[in-house]
Design an enzyme around this catalytic site. Structure first.
Site, PDB file in Angstrom:
ATOM      1  N   HIS A  79       0.830  -1.217   0.000  1.00 14.19           N
ATOM      2  CA  HIS A  79       0.000   0.000   0.000  1.00 14.19           C
ATOM      3  C   HIS A  79       0.869   1.274   0.000  1.00 14.19           C
ATOM      4  CE1 HIS A  79      -3.870  -2.090   0.797  1.00 14.19           C
ATOM      5  NE2 HIS A  79      -3.093  -2.962   1.397  1.00 14.19           N
ATOM      6  N   ASN A 152     -10.178  -2.847   2.583  1.00 12.74           N
ATOM      7  CA  ASN A 152      -9.914  -2.846   1.146  1.00 12.74           C
ATOM      8  C   ASN A 152     -11.220  -2.583   0.400  1.00 12.74           C
ATOM      9  OD1 ASN A 152      -7.194  -3.387   1.358  1.00 12.74           O
ATOM     10  ND2 ASN A 152      -7.377  -5.584   0.937  1.00 12.74           N
ATOM     11  N   TYR A 366       0.913  -3.953  12.147  1.00 12.16           N
ATOM     12  CA  TYR A 366       0.860  -2.528  11.820  1.00 12.16           C
ATOM     13  C   TYR A 366       1.615  -1.690  12.849  1.00 12.16           C
ATOM     14  CZ  TYR A 366      -2.485  -3.714   8.169  1.00 12.16           C
ATOM     15  OH  TYR A 366      -3.070  -4.243   7.052  1.00 12.16           O
TER      16      TYR A 366
HETATM   17 FE1  HDE Z   1      -2.350  -4.690   5.465  1.00 14.89          FE
HETATM   18  N1  HDE Z   1      -0.536  -3.907   5.939  1.00 14.89           N
HETATM   19  N2  HDE Z   1      -1.724  -6.480   6.115  1.00 14.89           N
HETATM   20  N3  HDE Z   1      -4.077  -5.576   4.909  1.00 14.89           N
HETATM   21  N4  HDE Z   1      -2.974  -2.973   4.818  1.00 14.89           N
HETATM   22  C1  HDE Z   1      -0.177  -2.624   5.769  1.00 14.89           C
HETATM   23  O1  HDE Z   1       0.903  -1.310   7.397  1.00 14.89           O
HETATM   24  C2  HDE Z   1      -0.625  -6.698   6.838  1.00 14.89           C
HETATM   25  C3  HDE Z   1      -4.451  -6.868   5.076  1.00 14.89           C
HETATM   26  C4  HDE Z   1      -4.228  -2.658   4.401  1.00 14.89           C
HETATM   27  O2  HDE Z   1      -3.110   3.563   4.002  1.00 14.89           O
HETATM   28  C5  HDE Z   1       1.124  -2.288   6.409  1.00 14.89           C
HETATM   29  O3  HDE Z   1       1.204   0.897   7.763  1.00 14.89           O
HETATM   30  C6  HDE Z   1      -0.569  -8.065   7.250  1.00 14.89           C
HETATM   31  C7  HDE Z   1      -5.844  -7.048   4.879  1.00 14.89           C
HETATM   32  C8  HDE Z   1      -4.301  -1.274   4.034  1.00 14.89           C
HETATM   33  O4  HDE Z   1      -1.463   3.408   5.416  1.00 14.89           O
HETATM   34  C9  HDE Z   1       1.525  -3.602   7.070  1.00 14.89           C
HETATM   35  C10 HDE Z   1      -1.675  -8.654   6.748  1.00 14.89           C
HETATM   36  C11 HDE Z   1      -6.310  -5.811   4.565  1.00 14.89           C
HETATM   37  C12 HDE Z   1      -3.034  -0.759   4.267  1.00 14.89           C
HETATM   38  C13 HDE Z   1       0.389  -4.505   6.689  1.00 14.89           C
HETATM   39  C14 HDE Z   1      -2.404  -7.666   6.032  1.00 14.89           C
HETATM   40  C15 HDE Z   1      -5.200  -4.914   4.599  1.00 14.89           C
HETATM   41  C16 HDE Z   1      -2.238  -1.838   4.772  1.00 14.89           C
HETATM   42  C17 HDE Z   1       2.134  -1.659   5.529  1.00 14.89           C
HETATM   43  C18 HDE Z   1      -2.063 -10.132   6.875  1.00 14.89           C
HETATM   44  C19 HDE Z   1      -7.716  -5.436   4.250  1.00 14.89           C
HETATM   45  C20 HDE Z   1      -2.559   0.642   4.005  1.00 14.89           C
HETATM   46  C21 HDE Z   1       2.228  -0.211   5.955  1.00 14.89           C
HETATM   47  C22 HDE Z   1      -2.503 -10.461   8.194  1.00 14.89           C
HETATM   48  C23 HDE Z   1      -8.641  -5.643   5.339  1.00 14.89           C
HETATM   49  C24 HDE Z   1      -2.869   1.553   5.165  1.00 14.89           C
HETATM   50  C25 HDE Z   1       1.401  -0.098   7.111  1.00 14.89           C
HETATM   51  C26 HDE Z   1      -2.446   2.950   4.833  1.00 14.89           C
HETATM   52  C27 HDE Z   1      -0.906  -1.690   5.156  1.00 14.89           C
HETATM   53  C28 HDE Z   1       0.338  -5.766   7.101  1.00 14.89           C
HETATM   54  C29 HDE Z   1      -3.602  -7.958   5.339  1.00 14.89           C
HETATM   55  C30 HDE Z   1      -5.362  -3.527   4.279  1.00 14.89           C
HETATM   56  C31 HDE Z   1       2.884  -4.164   6.680  1.00 14.89           C
HETATM   57  C32 HDE Z   1       0.523  -8.699   8.083  1.00 14.89           C
HETATM   58  C33 HDE Z   1      -6.643  -8.346   5.014  1.00 14.89           C
HETATM   59  C34 HDE Z   1      -5.509  -0.544   3.520  1.00 14.89           C
HETATM   60  O5  HDE Z   1       1.604  -3.486   8.466  1.00 14.89           O
END
Ligand code: HDE
Length: 692
Positions: A79, A152, A366
């Site tokens: 993202h 999402n 996060y």
């Molecule tokens: Fe994320 N995800 N994600 N994700 N995700 C990040 O956090 C992560 C997942 C989502 O505009 C990171 O600050 C793991 C699902 C959005 O700043 C990180 C898993 C969904 C955004 C991270 C998921 C998301 C992130 C990278 C599996 C939808 C952007 C930078 C368990 C519900 C937020 C940050 C923004 C961002 C990890 C799965 C949505 C690395 C470990 C499911 C919208 O922490």
């Protein structure tokens, strides 16, 4: 600080005269360094002569370039490409019967929000329109803390368990060896992973649909995806799924369009969002919920904790509860859109997690990622991340701390004010966030409680007390007396004494007596103590084996001392494993015809650095040292510290001057000294004034 309009800068005019300053028109604010020093010339660095090298002394240029060099922070691992906007959320249909969350209690209640929309796979500079899932993250700044709904634009996800997320993302990102393709799933590694992991199938259907080609960020759905919980004021809970629906309806581009847009305007979505808001066409979304209970969950052919599944609206209809309007562009992209830190773990009272294993992993990830991206545990202090309600706790310090907490209490519980009350913020058992206990699969539930037997805090403290030798007990008493004598708040002393009564009344009585206090009543332990037999293993003294191994012995000498005796004693001590240090009033000392350089000068080498001391002095030297405070203290300390003191008969005057009352550890320089030096002479202690 404002930056000057380049058009107002006449750089031409400065070239001929090597750095002449032109008065700049501008906002009237003066340009300064980061430390506030006004800058006289922002066009030329400081040189050794007009054509000479730039000087290290030029702090203006160094600071400017230093700061510039470090302007970038790591982009998000996923993202990375995103666009954000400020706005508000308004509750349109309160749901107090479902949740105590403050933002859902009153119709018309508004809270500020910051939303960020993103692609998943591409880097921060990638195009806006690849085929990709879009992030839809909203930070609600509620009166009771920040709630981040980090979702999402598709209601399901690729995987079921957080442990597979790094694999999924490695597979979708640029391939490891070649560094391409950027922002695309159309390559081997993604489809390799997808084809090997059938749980991705449902999401792949969505990903290959027009959902991943949104016409505008303003025309996308948003989904919390996971099942969450709503918790009401009585602790009752139901499952919930969150949905955002755009007022403009969901609209998509065609694939061919998306590809061409990427070439024509790679900022297509960012520009569209910015321009719409700047033009007063504020995008908005309805927030809806799907609420269901355990019974419904149990009756479905899929698991509601499985993020690859959705709940058909036909089964659980959506209920609209509020509306989000984005009406303000960020003032600064970096400060706000780049530094915003969303945390799925940011929930408020009334909203809770489910046991979805994907969500559970996100609760860790996060917070963790913010540290490497924003570089400090104080990232919550950045304006965009700051809660808009009071924040108070005892967390302190850390890199880039910007608050200046006052007072002594930086821990809890404390009772530093005169009434014995806590100073600073306290827990709020009623109003504070409480995890919904939820039944776990083994029949237990999540609790912030300790098992009953953890409540016995005294039985083993008592056992410890009774396992100590009388010397050791006396040391414990002395230590308590010393420590509590330093405490200035009398209520703290008394409370501690009454705790000691529960450990052992005799301990409390001794301590109280030395503090000049009467013994208070015992406290009332939550759990009655059990009687435990003393354990010899808990005593140091009872288990000590006398040895010279690793111990150090000092030999005090002076002019005229017998070198032969010193050598003989040194050999005996070293043979038994001790280290020997020669000490004398002067660094070089005459011993008969030779002058010897000793290891330590008396005033700087006190006896408490050693385990035993020996005196090899002539009668005259011993007599003269009785007038030397360092020499007298050398012997007195050794005696008070229960150490062996071996001496020649001629040294006696100094021993007497030190007030030594001879005992078994005050010996000649024979075998008895070697034995006595192997241990401490505890029998001496009761008669000494060193204990409280
Ligand atoms: Fe994320 N995800 N994600 N994700 N995700 C990040 O956090 C992560 C997942 C989502 O505009 C990171 O600050 C793991 C699902 C959005 O700043 C990180 C898993 C969904 C955004 C991270 C998921 C998301 C992130 C990278 C599996 C939808 C952007 C930078 C368990 C519900 C937020 C940050 C923004 C961002 C990890 C799965 C949505 C690395 C470990 C499911 C919208 O922490």
């Amino acid at each position: 600080m404002t930056s000057k309009n380049p058009e107002n800068i006449n750089t031409q005019g400065t070239t001929g005269d090597g750095g002449e300053l032109h008065q700049l028109a501008g906002s009237g604010e003066q340009l300064t360094t980061n430390h506030g020093t006004p800058v006289s010339d922002d066009q030329n660095s400081l040189r050794a002569g007009r054509r000479g090298p730039t000087l290290l002394e030029d702090f203006v240029v160094r600071e400017k370039i230093f700061h510039f060099d470090h302007e970038r922070i790591p982009e998000r691992i996923v993202h990375a490409r995103g666009s954000g906007a400020h706005g508000y959320f308004e509750c349109t249909d309160p749901i107090p019967e479902l949740t105590r969350a403050s933002l859902f209690q009153e119709k018309g209640h508004r809270v500020p929000v910051f939303a960020r929309f993103s692609t998943v796979a591409g880097g921060a500079g990638s195009a806006d329109t690849p085929r990709d899932v879009r992030g839809f993250a909203v930070k609600f700044y509620t009166q009771e803390g920040n709630w981040d709904l980090v979702g999402n634009n598709i209601p399901v996800f690729f995987i079921q368990d957080a442990i597979k997320f790094p694999d999924l993302i490695h597979a979708v990102k640029m391939e490891a060896d070649r560094g391409f393709p950027q922002a695309a799933t159309a390559h081997d590694t993604f489809w390799d992973f997808a084809s090997l992991v059938p749980e991705t199938t449902h999401m792949l259907m969505w990903a290959m649909s027009d959902r991943t080609l949104p016409r505008s960020l303003r025309m996308m759905d948003g989904f919390g995806i996971h099942t969450f919980r709503l918790v009401d004021a009585n602790g009752g809970s139901r499952f919930v799924k969150f949905h955002w629906r755009p007022t403009l309806g969901v609209q998509s581009t065609l694939w061919d369009e998306a590809v061409k847009i990427a070439g024509a305007d790679s900022d297509f979505h960012r520009r569209d969002l910015h321009d719409a808001i700047a033009g007063g066409h504020f995008p908005s979304w309805d927030l809806s919920i799907q609420v269901f209970d355990d019974e419904f969950a149990a009756s479905q052919p899929y698991d509601v904790l499985d993020s690859t599944k959705l709940i058909p609206e036909e089964q659980i209809p959506l209920r609209v509860i509020g509306r989000m309007v984005l009406d303000r562009n960020p003032a600064n992209f970096f400060a706000e859109t780049e530094q915003v830190a969303f945390l799925p773990s940011n929930v408020v009272a009334g909203i809770d997690f489910s046991d979805d294993p994907l969500l559970q992993g996100r609760l860790f990830s996060y917070l963790d990622t913010q540290h490497s991206r924003l570089g400090s545990v104080n990232f919550h202090q950045l304006p965009i991340n700051q809660a808009k309600c009071p924040v108070a706790n005892f967390q302190r310090d850390g890199h880039m701390q910007t608050t200046v907490p006052t007072g002594r209490a930086n821990y809890e519980p404390n009772s530093l004010d005169e009434t014995g009350e806590d100073v600073g913020p306290r827990e709020n058992p009623e109003g504070g966030f409480r995890t919904h206990s939820g039944a776990l699969s083994d029949g237990s539930s999540k609790v912030r409680e300790r098992a009953d037997r953890f409540a016995d805090h005294y039985s083993q403290a008592t056992m410890f007390w009774h396992s100590q030798t009388p010397n050791e007990q006396a040391h414990v008493v002395s230590a308590f007396v010393f420590e509590l004598s330093k405490v200035t708040a009398s209520h703290i002393r008394l409370r501690m004494l009454s705790n000691l009564v529960d450990v052992a009344p005799d301990l409390a009585a001794h301590v109280a007596a030395q503090l000049g206090l009467s013994v208070p009543g015992a406290s009332t332990p939550a759990c009655p103590a059990t009687k435990m037999a003393p354990s010899r293993a808990l005593s140091i003294q009872a288990n000590a084996t006398p040895t010279l191994q690793g111990r150090k012995v000092a030999i005090l000498m002076a002019e005229g001392s017998s070198k032969a005796k010193a050598d003989e004693l040194t050999s005996a001590l070293e043979a038994a494993g001790a280290g020997v240090v020669l000490v004398a009033p002067t660094v070089n000392v005459k011993l008969g015809r030779t002058t010897v350089a000793v290891d330590g000068q008396l005033a700087g080498t006190p006896s408490f650095l050693f385990d035993a001391v020996a005196l090899i002095l002539t009668q005259e030297a011993a007599q003269s040292l009785t007038a030397n405070p360092a020499a007298v203290q050398f012997v007195r300390d050794a005696y008070n510290h229960l150490k062996a003191i071996g001496s020649t008969t001629d040294s006696r005057a100094l021993i007497e001057a030190a007030g030594v009352d001879p005992d078994d550890a005050v010996t000649g320089l024979d075998e008895a000294f070697v034995t006595a030096a192997s241990t401490r002479f505890f029998q001496r202690e009761p008669a000494l004034p060193t204990l409280a």
